[in-house]
Write an enzyme that holds these catalytic residues in place. Structure first.
Site, PDB file in Angstrom:
ATOM      1  N   ARG A 192      35.303  38.560  42.067  1.00 29.64           N
ATOM      2  CA  ARG A 192      35.140  37.385  42.627  1.00 29.64           C
ATOM      3  C   ARG A 192      34.754  36.197  42.106  1.00 29.64           C
ATOM      4  O   ARG A 192      34.106  36.455  40.787  1.00 29.64           O
ATOM      5  CB  ARG A 192      34.143  37.740  43.584  1.00 29.64           C
ATOM      6  CG  ARG A 192      32.746  38.017  43.238  1.00 29.64           C
ATOM      7  CD  ARG A 192      31.895  38.337  44.609  1.00 29.64           C
ATOM      8  NE  ARG A 192      30.651  38.785  44.097  1.00 29.64           N
ATOM      9  CZ  ARG A 192      29.596  39.295  44.919  1.00 29.64           C
ATOM     10  NH1 ARG A 192      30.006  39.380  46.242  1.00 29.64           N
ATOM     11  NH2 ARG A 192      28.218  39.412  44.565  1.00 29.64           N
ATOM     12  N   ASP A 209      32.349  32.535  42.435  1.00 30.55           N
ATOM     13  CA  ASP A 209      31.576  32.169  43.298  1.00 30.55           C
ATOM     14  C   ASP A 209      31.909  30.747  44.065  1.00 30.55           C
ATOM     15  O   ASP A 209      33.117  30.185  43.566  1.00 30.55           O
ATOM     16  CB  ASP A 209      30.187  31.612  43.079  1.00 30.55           C
ATOM     17  CG  ASP A 209      29.353  32.523  42.439  1.00 30.55           C
ATOM     18  OD1 ASP A 209      29.551  33.848  43.015  1.00 30.55           O
ATOM     19  OD2 ASP A 209      28.638  32.607  41.230  1.00 30.55           O
ATOM     20  N   ARG A 251      26.702  30.986  34.931  1.00 32.37           N
ATOM     21  CA  ARG A 251      25.924  29.991  35.171  1.00 32.37           C
ATOM     22  C   ARG A 251      24.606  29.846  34.876  1.00 32.37           C
ATOM     23  O   ARG A 251      24.059  28.779  34.478  1.00 32.37           O
ATOM     24  CB  ARG A 251      25.860  29.638  36.502  1.00 32.37           C
ATOM     25  CG  ARG A 251      27.335  29.374  37.086  1.00 32.37           C
ATOM     26  CD  ARG A 251      27.807  29.297  38.618  1.00 32.37           C
ATOM     27  NE  ARG A 251      26.930  28.311  39.241  1.00 32.37           N
ATOM     28  CZ  ARG A 251      26.587  28.472  40.600  1.00 32.37           C
ATOM     29  NH1 ARG A 251      27.349  29.444  41.396  1.00 32.37           N
ATOM     30  NH2 ARG A 251      25.965  27.924  41.194  1.00 32.37           N
TER      31      ARG A 251
END
Lengths: 244, 244
Positions: A50, A52, A197
């Site tokens: 996935r 975000d 991140r």
């Protein structure tokens, strides 16, 4: 029955991530709807991972199965004609039925873009983190070097994840300036939730002079999530490649 | 009382053009709201011209008047801190009270971008017209040359406009390829409603080989709107500069 591997790109701004969620627009749901329209049957896709909400991709991968006789070379133009402008299919190829886009991946390459200048940009700002304060790119590159190799990256993961094994091998971390942009490329055999991140957020603190290069190595060793000083916002991040 | 000239950039995708309209999001309304918040008074701005829904700008201009004592150099950072990411102020300067952003303009420069390749792009496609068919850039440039000079451009205007004088002087029209992009730059002392997009639409028909270079000159001479074969979509167009 055949299995088809798609390489997919998307502008993640208006999506709640790749993975299907009830009642929310996601890339997976958008792709499945287009495939369903193309093939005339309900299709489930399996993604390599996935991304975000707000994160982009130029090289996400996903597989689906079908027994419809559509020629493989027709899939890309036919899907792109159906898909909204924010999602595009780059390539489609037949793969063995036991191919798995996530489990067969040996690594992923992410890119992160920073717009490093005083003025914001309505155009670049959609795909970059705007930081008006000067950044020391050399220090960011040096700090990134402390993350290369095999480490327990639990400090760079977000709580709430169910992953047990938090050891990953980071094979590349480059930071360079390209005019007013600062580009970060980070490659690893896998990424924990929010890891890319959190790494960029930490490097930026070094670039600003608020943290030392040495501290970055200590944060890894600490295995303490609370020591990561910042999380970079999603719009600068892009999944560039899933490596098989 | 003082008058301030702003240079403004915006991603026009989600706006119904520059000019204020009741009930619809426009760039003017967005700027006026931010100025109102900054200055604590209701502010009306005057733009150099409207841009259509979906058209972008990197160099739109607009003026406003105020007697608030805010230092001019504070206006850009303060407005950018209030404005949404899709609109940004590039510069602010004090101008004489009789300066008018539209009437004092001696010309405008527009850019148009075409993504000339088979695959669409979710990123570039937001700011370009995606055309998968090959285009003859040399023929487009040559056809553009037929438009240079002082002409009655009524054939390249859209009906419904109240403008009486449709004579304009086109001083520059360049078409060049930059990798997978084709860039068009067109400068004139003024543009009729939809003129830039009608010009690009016509040039693309030439690039596709559906119209000859000579036909473009005949379309101008005809003064007949129905002879313009196509109108380029708004997302490729950007107002680059208002010339004073």
């Amino acid at each position: 029955m055949r299995r088809v591997l798609l390489v997919v790109q998307y502008d993640g701004t208006d999506y709640h991530g790749f993975q299907r969620q009830p009642e929310l627009p996601t890339v997976q749901q958008t792709l499945e709807r287009a495939l369903g329209e193309l093939l005339g049957e309900q299709v489930s896709i399996t993604g390599a991972g996935r991304t975000d909400a707000g994160v982009h991709a130029v090289g996400q991968t996903a597989t689906f199965e079908t027994d419809r006789p559509i020629p493989t070379e027709r899939i890309v133009p036919a899907l792109n004609a159906i898909l909204p402008a924010t999602v595009g299919v780059v390539s489609a190829e037949d793969v063995p039925l036991d191919f798995h886009p996530r489990f067969d991946a040996v690594g992923k390459l992410y890119g992160y873009r920073i717009l490093s200048r005083v003025l914001p940009s309505p155009f670049i700002g959609r795909y970059a983190w705007h930081l008006p304060t000067p950044l020391d790119v050399g220090a960011m590159q040096e700090a990134g070097g402390r993350l290369i190799g095999r480490h327990d990256f639990v400090a760079f993961s977000s709580s709430g994840s169910s992953v047990q094994d938090t050891v990953r091998t980071l094979s590349r971390l480059d930071v360079w300036r390209d005019g007013e942009l600062i580009e970060v490329r980070v490659e690893a055999d896998g990424f924990l939730y929010m890891m890319a991140r959190r790494i960029v957020g930490t490097l930026v603190e070094v670039g600003r002079g608020r943290r030392s290069v040495e501290e970055v190595g200590l944060i890894v060793e600490s295995r303490d999530r609370t020591r990561v000083p910042a999380i970079a916002p999603p719009q600068g991040l892009s999944l560039i490649k899933v490596i098989y």
